[in-house]
Design a protein around this motif. Structure first.
Motif, mmCIF file in Angstrom:
data_model
loop_
_atom_site.group_PDB
_atom_site.id
_atom_site.type_symbol
_atom_site.label_atom_id
_atom_site.label_comp_id
_atom_site.label_asym_id
_atom_site.label_seq_id
_atom_site.Cartn_x
_atom_site.Cartn_y
_atom_site.Cartn_z
ATOM 1 N N ARG A 167 0.923 -1.290 -0.194
ATOM 2 C CA ARG A 167 0.081 -0.026 -0.004
ATOM 3 C C ARG A 167 0.818 1.257 -0.066
ATOM 4 N N ASN A 216 -10.769 0.608 -6.441
ATOM 5 C CA ASN A 216 -11.633 1.402 -5.625
ATOM 6 C C ASN A 216 -11.266 2.823 -5.381
ATOM 7 N N SER A 244 -12.604 5.488 -4.235
ATOM 8 C CA SER A 244 -12.989 6.102 -2.878
ATOM 9 C C SER A 244 -12.016 5.592 -1.755
ATOM 10 N N HIS A 245 -11.477 4.334 -1.739
ATOM 11 C CA HIS A 245 -10.781 3.683 -0.940
ATOM 12 C C HIS A 245 -9.171 4.252 -1.136
ATOM 13 N N ARG A 294 -9.253 7.840 0.333
ATOM 14 C CA ARG A 294 -8.900 7.885 1.857
ATOM 15 C C ARG A 294 -7.570 7.426 2.203
ATOM 16 N N ALA A 295 -7.204 6.759 1.623
ATOM 17 C CA ALA A 295 -5.590 6.148 1.690
ATOM 18 C C ALA A 295 -4.667 7.152 1.626
#
Length: 325
Positions: free
Chosen positions: A261, A293, A295-296, A299-300
């Motif tokens: 990530r 994704n 949206s994910h 946020r990350a």
């Protein structure tokens, strides 16, 4: 220790001797055949000691390098070289064997035995010298593989060449402050490249296990953009269990999901800042680096960098425009 070699900084009459002295004092004693016109002699590169690994990255129009019988009996501790061909082609001759190298190929040769390197179009290689005692392999095992071509068709060789290219790139970019930490894994990886070519498979087991973490992380880097880069896939590619995979990485404090990530986010951050990638939507950039994704991803990204991807892109765009005024 880092030594920079640049023949252009030396007057033509002294270039051949300056190159010889630098190579003799920092790498290995060899005889070098240069261009017959002193003013056209060219050599540029760096020599670096990374712990117990000596790295010489060189580009030169020298045509032949010889480790003569007299020089092969000097006081250099018995060592081996791995030569990594960067561009063009070359030939390694040792004993009754010879190997022609193309870009990405490796070849092994022993400093205690005379050898010749033939470079019709000049030298464009990275050379890695390791003491035979550090390889911890029998001399007769090494002699089976000298002056043979190690092709990237072999997955361990392919990994080694990718890793070595990256290592030299880091050396050029900045001084390596963790030499001891890098030295041993590098030696073990080269040892694995040797032992996987030996007829006795038992000799490969120890170096393959010793280089497992390096091989795993090189694989992850190479496939960072793949959406299906999972622990199951990585374990399968290395013929180990998922539990063994996690245990291997845990020894170095690496949590696989977090590492992937963080590095995917960093690649996205770089792409969003590049002027040449403004035509791509933020979702497309995220998709390129394995974030399915949007949206994910948003946020990350904000959690990691304290601003949204859009805010980061607009800030960097403003910086570029301000720099042009």
């Amino acid at each position: 220790m880092v030594v920079v070699l640049d023949a252009q900084q030396v007057i033509p009459a002294d270039r051949a001797e300056a190159i010889r002295e630098t190579i003799w004092n920092t790498v290995v004693r060899v005889e070098i055949e240069h261009h017959p016109e002193p003013g056209r002699i060219a050599a540029r590169g760096t020599i670096t000691d990374i712990g117990r690994l000596n790295v010489c990255s060189i580009s030169s129009n020298a045509t032949t390098v010889r480790r003569t019988p007299r020089l092969a009996s000097d006081d250099l501790p018995p060592s081996v070289f791995f030569g990594l061909q960067v561009s063009g082609s070359s030939m390694v001759v040792q004993g009754d064997r010879q190997a022609v190298l193309r870009p990405g190929d490796l070849a092994l040769y022993d400093t205690s035995v005379p050898y010749t390197l033939v470079n019709k179009d000049g030298i464009h290689q990275h050379f890695f010298r390791i003491a035979r005692s550090d390889l911890a392999l029998p001399a007769d095992a090494i002699s089976l593989l000298t002056a043979l071509r190690f092709s990237r068709d072999d997955p361990v060789v392919d990994l080694a060449t990718t890793y070595l290219h990256r290592l030299v790139g880091h050396l050029r970019a900045s001084a390596l402050l963790v030499a001891d930490a890098v030295s041993q894994p590098s030696i073990e990886l080269l040892r694995a490249a040797i032992t996987t070519r030996l007829p006795d498979p038992r000799m490969a087991r120890e170096p393959l296990e010793a280089t497992l973490e390096v091989r795993i992380m090189e694989y992850v880097r190479a496939h960072l953009a793949d959406h299906d880069l999972t622990a199951t896939r990585i374990a399968r590619e290395h013929s180990i269990s998922v539990r063994h995979l996690y245990a291997t990485l845990a020894r170095s404090g690496i949590t696989l999901g977090d590492w992937i990530r963080v590095h995917r986010l960093e690649q996205c951050r770089k792409d969003l800042a590049r002027p040449g990638m403004r035509s791509l939507t933020i979702a497309s950039v995220a998709q390129r680096w394995g974030f399915g994704n949007a949206s994910h991803f948003g946020r990350a990204f904000k959690e990691a960098y304290g601003m949204s991807p859009r805010e980061w892109r607009e800030r960097r765009q403003g910086d570029h425009e301000g720099g042009r005024r």
